[in-house]
Design an enzyme around this catalytic site. Structure first.
Site, PDB file in Angstrom:
ATOM      1  N   GLY A 141     -45.871  57.769 -11.298  1.00 32.79           N
ATOM      2  CA  GLY A 141     -47.315  57.164 -11.262  1.00 32.79           C
ATOM      3  C   GLY A 141     -46.776  56.099 -10.852  1.00 32.79           C
ATOM      4  N   SER A 142     -47.437  54.981 -11.655  1.00 36.95           N
ATOM      5  CA  SER A 142     -47.646  53.696 -10.982  1.00 36.95           C
ATOM      6  C   SER A 142     -46.621  52.645 -11.446  1.00 36.95           C
ATOM      7  CB  SER A 142     -49.224  52.683 -11.528  1.00 36.95           C
ATOM      8  OG  SER A 142     -48.802  52.517 -12.872  1.00 36.95           O
ATOM      9  N   GLU A 185     -40.589  57.650  -9.699  1.00 38.46           N
ATOM     10  CA  GLU A 185     -40.917  58.383  -8.764  1.00 38.46           C
ATOM     11  C   GLU A 185     -42.884  57.471  -8.267  1.00 38.46           C
ATOM     12  OE1 GLU A 185     -39.706  59.808  -5.887  1.00 38.46           O
ATOM     13  OE2 GLU A 185     -38.268  61.437  -6.987  1.00 38.46           O
ATOM     14  N   CYS A 227     -49.097  59.098  -3.424  1.00 34.51           N
ATOM     15  CA  CYS A 227     -48.384  58.414  -3.291  1.00 34.51           C
ATOM     16  C   CYS A 227     -47.933  57.924  -2.068  1.00 34.51           C
ATOM     17  CB  CYS A 227     -46.779  58.670  -4.210  1.00 34.51           C
ATOM     18  SG  CYS A 227     -46.015  59.658  -3.882  1.00 34.51           S
TER      19      CYS A 227
END
Length: 486
Positions: free
Chosen positions: A187-188, A209, A246
Protein backbone atom coordinates in the site's frame (compact mmCIF):
# COMPACT_ATOMS: atom_id res chain seq x y z
CA UNK A 1 -14.84 -9.53 17.95
CA UNK A 2 -15.54 -13.00 16.60
CA UNK A 3 -12.92 -12.93 13.85
CA UNK A 4 -10.15 -12.39 16.38
CA UNK A 5 -11.16 -15.44 18.42
CA UNK A 6 -9.90 -17.50 15.49
CA UNK A 7 -6.42 -16.14 16.13
CA UNK A 8 -6.08 -18.42 19.14
CA UNK A 9 -6.97 -21.38 16.95
CA UNK A 10 -4.40 -20.34 14.34
CA UNK A 11 -1.67 -20.19 16.95
CA UNK A 12 -2.77 -23.51 18.39
CA UNK A 13 -2.66 -25.11 14.93
CA UNK A 14 0.84 -23.75 14.39
CA UNK A 15 2.15 -24.95 17.75
CA UNK A 16 0.70 -28.37 17.03
CA UNK A 17 2.88 -28.53 13.91
CA UNK A 18 -0.05 -28.82 11.53
CA UNK A 19 1.45 -26.54 8.88
CA UNK A 20 5.06 -27.68 9.04
CA UNK A 21 4.93 -30.78 6.85
CA UNK A 22 5.40 -30.62 3.10
CA UNK A 23 2.17 -32.54 2.54
CA UNK A 24 0.06 -29.80 4.16
CA UNK A 25 1.83 -27.04 2.26
CA UNK A 26 1.45 -28.71 -1.12
CA UNK A 27 -2.17 -29.59 -0.39
CA UNK A 28 -2.98 -25.95 0.35
CA UNK A 29 -1.19 -24.70 -2.77
CA UNK A 30 -3.11 -27.16 -4.93
CA UNK A 31 -6.33 -26.07 -3.24
CA UNK A 32 -5.50 -22.44 -4.00
CA UNK A 33 -4.96 -23.30 -7.66
CA UNK A 34 -8.28 -25.14 -7.68
CA UNK A 35 -9.98 -22.14 -6.07
CA UNK A 36 -8.70 -19.82 -8.79
CA UNK A 37 -9.47 -22.19 -11.67
CA UNK A 38 -13.01 -22.99 -10.53
CA UNK A 39 -13.86 -19.36 -9.79
CA UNK A 40 -12.06 -17.60 -12.64
CA UNK A 41 -15.26 -16.14 -14.11
CA UNK A 42 -16.29 -14.83 -10.69
CA UNK A 43 -12.90 -13.17 -10.25
CA UNK A 44 -13.24 -11.54 -13.67
CA UNK A 45 -16.66 -10.22 -12.67
CA UNK A 46 -15.43 -8.90 -9.32
CA UNK A 47 -12.45 -7.15 -10.91
CA UNK A 48 -14.76 -5.54 -13.45
CA UNK A 49 -17.08 -4.35 -10.67
CA UNK A 50 -14.31 -2.89 -8.52
CA UNK A 51 -12.01 -1.41 -11.17
CA UNK A 52 -13.45 -1.95 -14.61
CA UNK A 53 -10.67 -4.40 -15.54
CA UNK A 54 -11.00 -6.16 -18.88
CA UNK A 55 -10.73 -9.98 -18.55
CA UNK A 56 -7.47 -9.98 -20.52
CA UNK A 57 -5.91 -7.44 -18.18
CA UNK A 58 -7.40 -9.29 -15.21
CA UNK A 59 -5.80 -12.56 -16.28
CA UNK A 60 -2.47 -10.97 -17.19
CA UNK A 61 -2.07 -8.98 -13.97
CA UNK A 62 -4.07 -11.01 -11.46
CA UNK A 63 -5.17 -14.58 -12.18
CA UNK A 64 -2.18 -15.57 -14.31
CA UNK A 65 0.28 -14.07 -11.83
CA UNK A 66 -1.28 -16.06 -8.99
CA UNK A 67 -1.39 -19.36 -10.89
CA UNK A 68 2.20 -18.98 -12.02
CA UNK A 69 3.34 -18.23 -8.48
CA UNK A 70 1.55 -21.24 -6.97
CA UNK A 71 2.78 -23.57 -9.72
CA UNK A 72 6.34 -22.34 -9.20
CA UNK A 73 6.09 -22.92 -5.44
CA UNK A 74 4.74 -26.45 -5.93
CA UNK A 75 7.61 -27.25 -8.27
CA UNK A 76 10.30 -25.99 -5.90
CA UNK A 77 8.98 -26.28 -2.36
CA UNK A 78 10.80 -29.52 -1.54
CA UNK A 79 14.11 -27.90 -2.51
CA UNK A 80 13.29 -24.72 -0.59
CA UNK A 81 12.49 -26.65 2.59
CA UNK A 82 15.64 -28.77 2.50
CA UNK A 83 18.37 -27.87 5.03
CA UNK A 84 21.42 -26.33 3.42
CA UNK A 85 24.84 -27.57 4.40
CA UNK A 86 26.97 -25.12 6.34
CA UNK A 87 30.74 -25.05 5.96
CA UNK A 88 32.73 -25.20 9.17
CA UNK A 89 36.42 -24.53 9.90
CA UNK A 90 38.63 -27.59 10.06
CA UNK A 91 39.43 -26.68 13.66
CA UNK A 92 35.93 -27.81 14.70
CA UNK A 93 36.30 -31.30 13.20
CA UNK A 94 34.43 -33.58 13.76
CA UNK A 95 31.26 -31.52 13.40
CA UNK A 96 28.63 -30.60 10.85
CA UNK A 97 26.34 -27.62 10.29
CA UNK A 98 23.20 -26.74 8.39
CA UNK A 99 20.85 -23.84 7.84
CA UNK A 100 17.29 -24.96 8.47
CA UNK A 101 14.36 -22.84 7.18
CA UNK A 102 11.50 -22.80 9.63
CA UNK A 103 8.11 -21.00 9.52
CA UNK A 104 7.76 -17.79 11.48
CA UNK A 105 4.40 -18.62 13.04
CA UNK A 106 1.12 -16.74 12.59
CA UNK A 107 1.39 -13.97 10.00
CA UNK A 108 -0.83 -11.11 8.84
CA UNK A 109 -1.16 -10.11 5.17
CA UNK A 110 -2.73 -6.81 4.12
CA UNK A 111 -3.85 -6.84 0.47
CA UNK A 112 -4.17 -3.81 -1.79
CA UNK A 113 -7.06 -2.50 -3.88
CA UNK A 114 -5.32 -1.90 -7.22
CA UNK A 115 -4.48 -5.56 -7.79
CA UNK A 116 -6.86 -7.01 -5.21
CA UNK A 117 -6.39 -10.65 -6.20
CA UNK A 118 -2.69 -11.03 -7.04
CA UNK A 119 -1.33 -8.65 -4.39
CA UNK A 120 -3.48 -10.29 -1.73
CA UNK A 121 -3.10 -13.96 -2.60
CA UNK A 122 0.43 -14.01 -4.06
CA UNK A 123 1.94 -13.24 -0.62
CA UNK A 124 -0.32 -15.99 0.72
CA UNK A 125 1.50 -18.43 -1.58
CA UNK A 126 4.75 -17.52 0.16
CA UNK A 127 3.26 -17.75 3.64
CA UNK A 128 1.77 -21.20 2.92
CA UNK A 129 4.95 -22.44 1.26
CA UNK A 130 6.93 -21.48 4.35
CA UNK A 131 4.49 -23.31 6.64
CA UNK A 132 2.78 -20.47 8.49
CA UNK A 133 -0.76 -19.97 9.70
CA UNK A 134 -2.20 -16.86 8.10
CA UNK A 135 -4.76 -14.08 8.45
CA UNK A 136 -5.52 -12.30 5.17
CA UNK A 137 -7.05 -8.81 5.22
CA UNK A 138 -8.23 -7.83 1.70
CA UNK A 139 -8.66 -4.14 0.88
CA UNK A 140 -12.10 -2.74 1.59
CA UNK A 141 -11.66 -0.38 -1.38
CA UNK A 142 -12.17 -3.36 -3.71
CA UNK A 143 -15.33 -4.72 -2.02
CA UNK A 144 -16.38 -7.24 -4.67
CA UNK A 145 -12.95 -8.89 -4.67
CA UNK A 146 -12.73 -8.75 -0.88
CA UNK A 147 -16.10 -10.45 -0.55
CA UNK A 148 -15.20 -13.13 -3.09
CA UNK A 149 -11.91 -13.92 -1.33
CA UNK A 150 -13.74 -14.11 2.00
CA UNK A 151 -16.37 -16.46 0.54
CA UNK A 152 -14.03 -18.82 -1.31
CA UNK A 153 -10.94 -19.19 0.91
CA UNK A 154 -12.79 -21.12 3.66
CA UNK A 155 -14.31 -23.46 1.04
CA UNK A 156 -10.93 -24.55 -0.35
CA UNK A 157 -8.20 -23.91 2.23
CA UNK A 158 -7.67 -25.19 5.77
CA UNK A 159 -9.94 -23.14 8.05
CA UNK A 160 -7.88 -24.02 11.10
CA UNK A 161 -4.78 -22.44 9.59
CA UNK A 162 -5.91 -19.75 7.11
CA UNK A 163 -8.51 -17.08 7.78
CA UNK A 164 -9.86 -14.03 5.98
CA UNK A 165 -10.92 -10.91 7.88
CA UNK A 166 -12.91 -8.23 6.04
CA UNK A 167 -13.47 -4.64 7.10
CA UNK A 168 -12.20 -1.09 6.97
CA UNK A 169 -9.58 0.86 8.87
CA UNK A 170 -11.23 0.10 12.21
CA UNK A 171 -10.76 -3.63 11.64
CA UNK A 172 -7.21 -3.06 10.45
CA UNK A 173 -6.46 -1.13 13.63
CA UNK A 174 -7.76 -3.98 15.78
CA UNK A 175 -5.71 -6.48 13.81
CA UNK A 176 -2.61 -4.36 14.37
CA UNK A 177 -3.22 -4.44 18.12
CA UNK A 178 -2.67 -8.21 18.07
CA UNK A 179 0.74 -9.83 18.25
CA UNK A 180 1.98 -11.37 14.99
CA UNK A 181 5.11 -13.17 13.91
CA UNK A 182 5.20 -11.21 10.65
CA UNK A 183 3.18 -8.45 8.96
CA UNK A 184 3.19 -8.14 5.18
CA UNK A 185 1.70 -4.92 3.79
CA UNK A 186 1.17 -3.60 0.27
CA UNK A 187 0.00 0.00 0.00
CA UNK A 188 0.94 3.62 0.50
CA UNK A 189 3.90 5.00 2.47
CA UNK A 190 1.43 6.84 4.74
CA UNK A 191 -0.25 3.62 5.87
CA UNK A 192 3.12 1.84 5.86
CA UNK A 193 4.24 4.19 8.65
CA UNK A 194 1.14 3.24 10.65
CA UNK A 195 1.95 -0.45 10.15
CA UNK A 196 5.53 0.03 11.31
CA UNK A 197 4.48 2.00 14.38
CA UNK A 198 2.04 -0.72 15.44
CA UNK A 199 4.54 -3.51 14.70
CA UNK A 200 7.21 -1.83 16.82
CA UNK A 201 5.13 -2.42 19.96
CA UNK A 202 5.72 -6.18 19.69
CA UNK A 203 8.99 -5.97 17.71
CA UNK A 204 7.16 -7.66 14.84
CA UNK A 205 9.13 -7.94 11.58
CA UNK A 206 7.43 -6.30 8.61
CA UNK A 207 7.64 -6.34 4.85
CA UNK A 208 6.42 -3.10 3.29
CA UNK A 209 5.68 -3.07 -0.43
CA UNK A 210 5.11 0.63 -1.05
CA UNK A 211 5.75 2.66 -4.20
CA UNK A 212 7.12 6.01 -5.23
CA UNK A 213 7.76 7.98 -8.37
CA UNK A 214 9.14 5.46 -10.86
CA UNK A 215 10.85 7.22 -13.77
CA UNK A 216 11.50 6.33 -17.37
CA UNK A 217 14.84 7.42 -18.82
CA UNK A 218 14.55 7.64 -22.61
CA UNK A 219 17.72 7.81 -24.70
CA UNK A 220 17.82 8.33 -28.47
CA UNK A 221 16.63 5.49 -30.72
CA UNK A 222 16.21 4.61 -34.35
CA UNK A 223 12.70 5.04 -35.76
CA UNK A 224 12.05 1.29 -35.79
CA UNK A 225 13.17 0.86 -32.18
CA UNK A 226 11.21 3.94 -31.10
CA UNK A 227 7.95 2.31 -32.20
CA UNK A 228 8.62 -0.58 -29.81
CA UNK A 229 9.76 1.79 -27.05
CA UNK A 230 6.57 3.85 -27.29
CA UNK A 231 4.34 0.76 -27.16
CA UNK A 232 6.15 -0.43 -24.03
CA UNK A 233 5.84 2.98 -22.38
CA UNK A 234 2.15 3.43 -23.24
CA UNK A 235 1.38 -0.16 -22.22
CA UNK A 236 3.38 0.19 -19.00
CA UNK A 237 1.92 3.54 -18.00
CA UNK A 238 -1.80 3.13 -18.72
CA UNK A 239 -2.16 -0.63 -19.15
CA UNK A 240 -1.84 -1.83 -15.52
CA UNK A 241 -4.89 -0.43 -13.68
CA UNK A 242 -4.80 2.91 -15.54
CA UNK A 243 -1.55 3.91 -13.88
CA UNK A 244 -2.76 2.94 -10.41
CA UNK A 245 0.24 0.66 -9.87
CA UNK A 246 3.15 0.94 -7.47
CA UNK A 247 5.66 -0.01 -10.19
CA UNK A 248 3.84 1.93 -12.90
CA UNK A 249 5.60 4.72 -14.77
CA UNK A 250 5.27 8.03 -12.91
CA UNK A 251 7.20 10.42 -15.15
CA UNK A 252 9.49 10.38 -18.19
CA UNK A 253 12.90 12.00 -18.72
CA UNK A 254 14.06 12.78 -22.27
CA UNK A 255 16.33 15.19 -24.11
CA UNK A 256 14.66 18.38 -25.34
CA UNK A 257 15.53 17.69 -28.97
CA UNK A 258 13.71 14.34 -28.90
CA UNK A 259 10.57 15.44 -27.05
CA UNK A 260 8.45 16.62 -29.99
CA UNK A 261 8.74 13.41 -31.99
CA UNK A 262 8.24 11.30 -28.87
CA UNK A 263 5.04 13.16 -27.96
CA UNK A 264 3.50 12.64 -31.39
CA UNK A 265 4.35 8.93 -31.21
CA UNK A 266 2.82 8.67 -27.74
CA UNK A 267 -0.39 10.35 -28.89
CA UNK A 268 -0.81 7.95 -31.81
CA UNK A 269 -0.17 4.89 -29.63
CA UNK A 270 -2.57 6.05 -26.88
CA UNK A 271 -5.35 6.50 -29.44
CA UNK A 272 -4.67 3.06 -30.90
CA UNK A 273 -4.59 1.27 -27.54
CA UNK A 274 -7.32 3.08 -25.61
CA UNK A 275 -9.23 5.41 -27.93
CA UNK A 276 -9.47 9.21 -27.82
CA UNK A 277 -12.87 9.88 -26.25
CA UNK A 278 -13.13 9.77 -22.47
CA UNK A 279 -16.73 8.57 -22.79
CA UNK A 280 -15.74 5.52 -24.81
CA UNK A 281 -12.27 4.55 -23.63
CA UNK A 282 -11.46 0.86 -24.05
CA UNK A 283 -9.06 -1.61 -22.42
CA UNK A 284 -8.35 0.73 -19.52
CA UNK A 285 -9.49 0.71 -15.89
CA UNK A 286 -11.42 3.42 -14.12
CA UNK A 287 -10.23 5.22 -11.02
CA UNK A 288 -11.09 3.13 -7.97
CA UNK A 289 -13.40 5.64 -6.22
CA UNK A 290 -14.43 9.29 -6.00
CA UNK A 291 -11.79 10.19 -3.41
CA UNK A 292 -8.96 8.94 -5.59
CA UNK A 293 -10.59 10.50 -8.67
CA UNK A 294 -10.63 13.89 -6.94
CA UNK A 295 -7.06 13.42 -5.73
CA UNK A 296 -5.75 12.75 -9.25
CA UNK A 297 -7.79 15.62 -10.69
CA UNK A 298 -6.40 17.97 -8.03
CA UNK A 299 -2.91 17.41 -9.44
CA UNK A 300 -4.03 19.25 -12.59
CA UNK A 301 -5.75 22.17 -10.87
CA UNK A 302 -2.69 24.38 -10.43
CA UNK A 303 -2.75 26.77 -13.44
CA UNK A 304 0.89 26.20 -14.38
CA UNK A 305 0.31 22.43 -14.33
CA UNK A 306 -2.91 22.65 -16.34
CA UNK A 307 -1.10 24.76 -18.91
CA UNK A 308 1.46 21.99 -19.41
CA UNK A 309 -1.16 19.44 -20.56
CA UNK A 310 -0.47 18.66 -24.22
CA UNK A 311 -2.74 15.65 -24.63
CA UNK A 312 -5.85 14.35 -22.91
CA UNK A 313 -7.10 15.76 -19.64
CA UNK A 314 -10.77 15.04 -20.26
CA UNK A 315 -12.82 13.73 -17.34
CA UNK A 316 -15.91 11.56 -16.94
CA UNK A 317 -16.84 12.04 -13.30
CA UNK A 318 -19.93 9.87 -13.48
CA UNK A 319 -17.91 6.82 -14.54
CA UNK A 320 -14.68 7.79 -12.72
CA UNK A 321 -12.71 7.85 -15.97
CA UNK A 322 -9.75 10.09 -16.69
CA UNK A 323 -8.42 10.21 -20.22
CA UNK A 324 -4.75 9.25 -20.62
CA UNK A 325 -3.03 12.59 -20.13
CA UNK A 326 0.44 13.79 -21.15
CA UNK A 327 2.08 16.89 -19.71
CA UNK A 328 5.23 18.64 -20.91
CA UNK A 329 7.56 20.20 -18.35
CA UNK A 330 5.16 20.90 -15.48
CA UNK A 331 6.81 22.75 -12.55
CA UNK A 332 9.07 20.28 -10.77
CA UNK A 333 8.00 21.64 -7.38
CA UNK A 334 4.28 21.08 -8.09
CA UNK A 335 2.51 18.15 -6.34
CA UNK A 336 2.36 16.25 -9.64
CA UNK A 337 6.17 16.04 -9.51
CA UNK A 338 6.63 15.67 -5.76
CA UNK A 339 3.83 13.20 -4.93
CA UNK A 340 3.25 9.74 -6.38
CA UNK A 341 0.67 10.25 -9.16
CA UNK A 342 -0.96 6.81 -9.04
CA UNK A 343 -3.19 7.60 -11.98
CA UNK A 344 -3.29 8.11 -15.78
CA UNK A 345 -1.16 11.28 -15.93
CA UNK A 346 2.31 11.24 -17.52
CA UNK A 347 4.59 14.27 -17.02
CA UNK A 348 7.47 14.51 -19.50
CA UNK A 349 10.52 16.38 -18.21
CA UNK A 350 13.02 17.56 -20.82
CA UNK A 351 16.76 17.67 -20.18
CA UNK A 352 19.73 19.16 -22.02
CA UNK A 353 21.46 15.79 -21.98
CA UNK A 354 20.17 12.41 -20.89
CA UNK A 355 22.97 11.98 -18.34
CA UNK A 356 21.28 14.73 -16.31
CA UNK A 357 18.58 12.18 -15.48
CA UNK A 358 20.87 10.69 -12.82
CA UNK A 359 20.92 13.87 -10.73
CA UNK A 360 17.19 14.41 -11.30
CA UNK A 361 16.36 10.96 -9.91
CA UNK A 362 18.83 11.20 -7.04
CA UNK A 363 17.27 14.49 -5.89
CA UNK A 364 14.11 12.54 -5.01
CA UNK A 365 13.28 9.56 -2.76
CA UNK A 366 14.44 6.18 -4.01
CA UNK A 367 11.87 4.74 -6.44
CA UNK A 368 10.50 1.21 -6.51
CA UNK A 369 11.63 0.84 -10.14
CA UNK A 370 13.65 2.67 -12.77
CA UNK A 371 12.95 2.00 -16.44
CA UNK A 372 15.70 3.01 -18.86
CA UNK A 373 15.50 2.74 -22.63
CA UNK A 374 19.02 2.89 -24.02
CA UNK A 375 21.64 1.01 -26.01
CA UNK A 376 24.39 3.00 -24.30
CA UNK A 377 26.32 0.66 -21.99
CA UNK A 378 28.05 3.58 -20.30
CA UNK A 379 24.67 5.09 -19.39
CA UNK A 380 23.46 1.69 -18.18
CA UNK A 381 26.46 1.38 -15.88
CA UNK A 382 25.93 4.94 -14.66
CA UNK A 383 22.31 4.19 -13.78
CA UNK A 384 23.27 0.99 -11.96
CA UNK A 385 26.19 2.50 -10.06
CA UNK A 386 24.92 6.00 -9.29
CA UNK A 387 21.22 5.49 -8.49
CA UNK A 388 19.36 3.39 -5.95
CA UNK A 389 15.98 1.76 -6.58
CA UNK A 390 14.07 -1.44 -5.91
CA UNK A 391 14.78 -2.63 -9.45
CA UNK A 392 16.11 -1.44 -12.80
CA UNK A 393 14.66 -2.66 -16.08
CA UNK A 394 16.36 -1.81 -19.36
CA UNK A 395 14.35 -1.43 -22.56
CA UNK A 396 11.01 -2.55 -21.15
CA UNK A 397 8.54 -1.79 -18.37
CA UNK A 398 6.76 -3.77 -15.65
CA UNK A 399 7.91 -7.24 -16.73
CA UNK A 400 10.27 -7.64 -13.77
CA UNK A 401 7.15 -8.15 -11.65
CA UNK A 402 6.33 -11.51 -13.25
CA UNK A 403 9.83 -12.99 -12.98
CA UNK A 404 9.93 -15.44 -10.07
CA UNK A 405 13.72 -15.59 -10.20
CA UNK A 406 13.99 -11.87 -9.34
CA UNK A 407 13.24 -10.34 -5.94
CA UNK A 408 10.46 -7.76 -5.91
CA UNK A 409 10.65 -5.01 -3.31
CA UNK A 410 11.66 -1.47 -2.62
CA UNK A 411 14.40 0.47 -0.89
CA UNK A 412 14.12 3.49 1.37
CA UNK A 413 10.70 5.14 1.09
CA UNK A 414 9.61 2.71 -1.63
CA UNK A 415 9.56 -0.07 0.96
CA UNK A 416 11.72 -2.84 2.32
CA UNK A 417 11.65 -6.59 2.24
CA UNK A 418 11.11 -8.63 -0.91
CA UNK A 419 9.08 -11.49 -2.29
CA UNK A 420 8.24 -13.57 -5.41
CA UNK A 421 9.42 -17.12 -5.97
CA UNK A 422 12.02 -18.32 -3.47
CA UNK A 423 12.14 -14.79 -2.05
CA UNK A 424 8.52 -15.17 -0.89
CA UNK A 425 9.42 -18.39 0.91
CA UNK A 426 12.39 -16.64 2.55
CA UNK A 427 10.28 -13.64 3.57
CA UNK A 428 7.98 -15.85 5.64
CA UNK A 429 10.76 -18.10 6.99
CA UNK A 430 13.47 -17.92 9.61
CA UNK A 431 16.81 -19.47 8.67
CA UNK A 432 17.89 -21.31 11.79
CA UNK A 433 21.57 -22.10 12.23
CA UNK A 434 22.14 -25.67 13.44
CA UNK A 435 25.54 -27.03 14.50
CA UNK A 436 26.24 -30.65 15.57
CA UNK A 437 29.38 -31.30 17.61
CA UNK A 438 31.14 -34.45 18.73
CA UNK A 439 32.77 -35.08 22.11
CA UNK A 440 36.11 -35.91 20.49
CA UNK A 441 39.13 -33.64 20.09
CA UNK A 442 38.38 -31.17 22.85
CA UNK A 443 40.20 -27.85 22.38
CA UNK A 444 41.54 -27.05 25.83
CA UNK A 445 42.95 -23.59 24.89
CA UNK A 446 39.38 -22.29 24.74
CA UNK A 447 39.11 -22.57 28.54
CA UNK A 448 40.78 -20.71 31.44
CA UNK A 449 43.15 -20.28 33.11
CA UNK A 450 44.63 -18.05 30.42
CA UNK A 451 48.30 -17.91 29.38
CA UNK A 452 50.43 -16.82 26.43
CA UNK A 453 50.19 -20.22 24.78
CA UNK A 454 46.40 -20.07 24.72
CA UNK A 455 46.43 -16.52 23.33
CA UNK A 456 48.73 -17.59 20.51
CA UNK A 457 46.57 -20.66 19.86
CA UNK A 458 43.38 -18.58 19.60
CA UNK A 459 45.12 -15.98 17.44
CA UNK A 460 46.23 -18.66 14.98
CA UNK A 461 42.83 -20.35 15.09
CA UNK A 462 41.00 -17.16 14.06
CA UNK A 463 43.48 -16.72 11.20
CA UNK A 464 42.93 -20.37 10.12
CA UNK A 465 46.71 -20.91 10.22
CA UNK A 466 46.55 -24.69 10.65
CA UNK A 467 50.24 -25.25 9.96
CA UNK A 468 51.10 -22.70 12.63
CA UNK A 469 48.70 -24.42 15.06
CA UNK A 470 50.34 -27.77 14.43
CA UNK A 471 53.80 -26.32 14.99
CA UNK A 472 52.59 -24.59 18.16
CA UNK A 473 51.24 -27.86 19.53
CA UNK A 474 54.52 -29.60 18.67
CA UNK A 475 56.52 -26.87 20.41
CA UNK A 476 58.05 -25.72 17.11
CA UNK A 477 56.12 -22.50 16.65
CA UNK A 478 58.98 -20.14 17.60
CA UNK A 479 61.40 -21.73 15.12
CA UNK A 480 58.67 -21.69 12.45
CA UNK A 481 57.98 -17.98 13.06
CA UNK A 482 61.66 -17.18 12.93
CA UNK A 483 62.15 -19.02 9.62
CA UNK A 484 59.16 -17.21 8.07
CA UNK A 485 60.55 -13.83 9.06
CA UNK A 486 63.64 -14.57 6.95
Amino acid sequence: MEDFHGLIGLRRAFRAGKTRGIEWRMCQLRALLKLVSENEARFFEALEQDLGKHPVEAYRDEIGVLKKSADHALLNIKKWMAPKKGHLPLLLFPSRAEVLPEPLGTVLIFGSWNFPISLTLDPLVGAISAGNTVVVKPSELAPACSSLICQTIPLYLDREAIRVVEGGSDVADKLLQQQWDKIFFTGSPRVGRIIMTAAAKHLTPVTLELGGKCPVILDSFSESDLKVVVKRIVGGKWGPCAGQACIGIDYLLVQKKLASHLIESLKACIKKFYGDDVKSLQSICRIVNKNHFDRVCSLLEEPSVGASVIYGGSLDRENLMIEPTVLLDPPVDAPIMTDEIFGPLLPIITLDKIEDSIDFINARPKPLAIYAFTHNNKLKDQILQETSSGSVTFNDTMIQFICDSLPFGGVGQSGFGRYHGKYSFDTFSHEKAVLHRSFYLELEPRYPPWNDFKLEFIRLAYNFEYVGLLLLLLGLRRRYTSSRSH
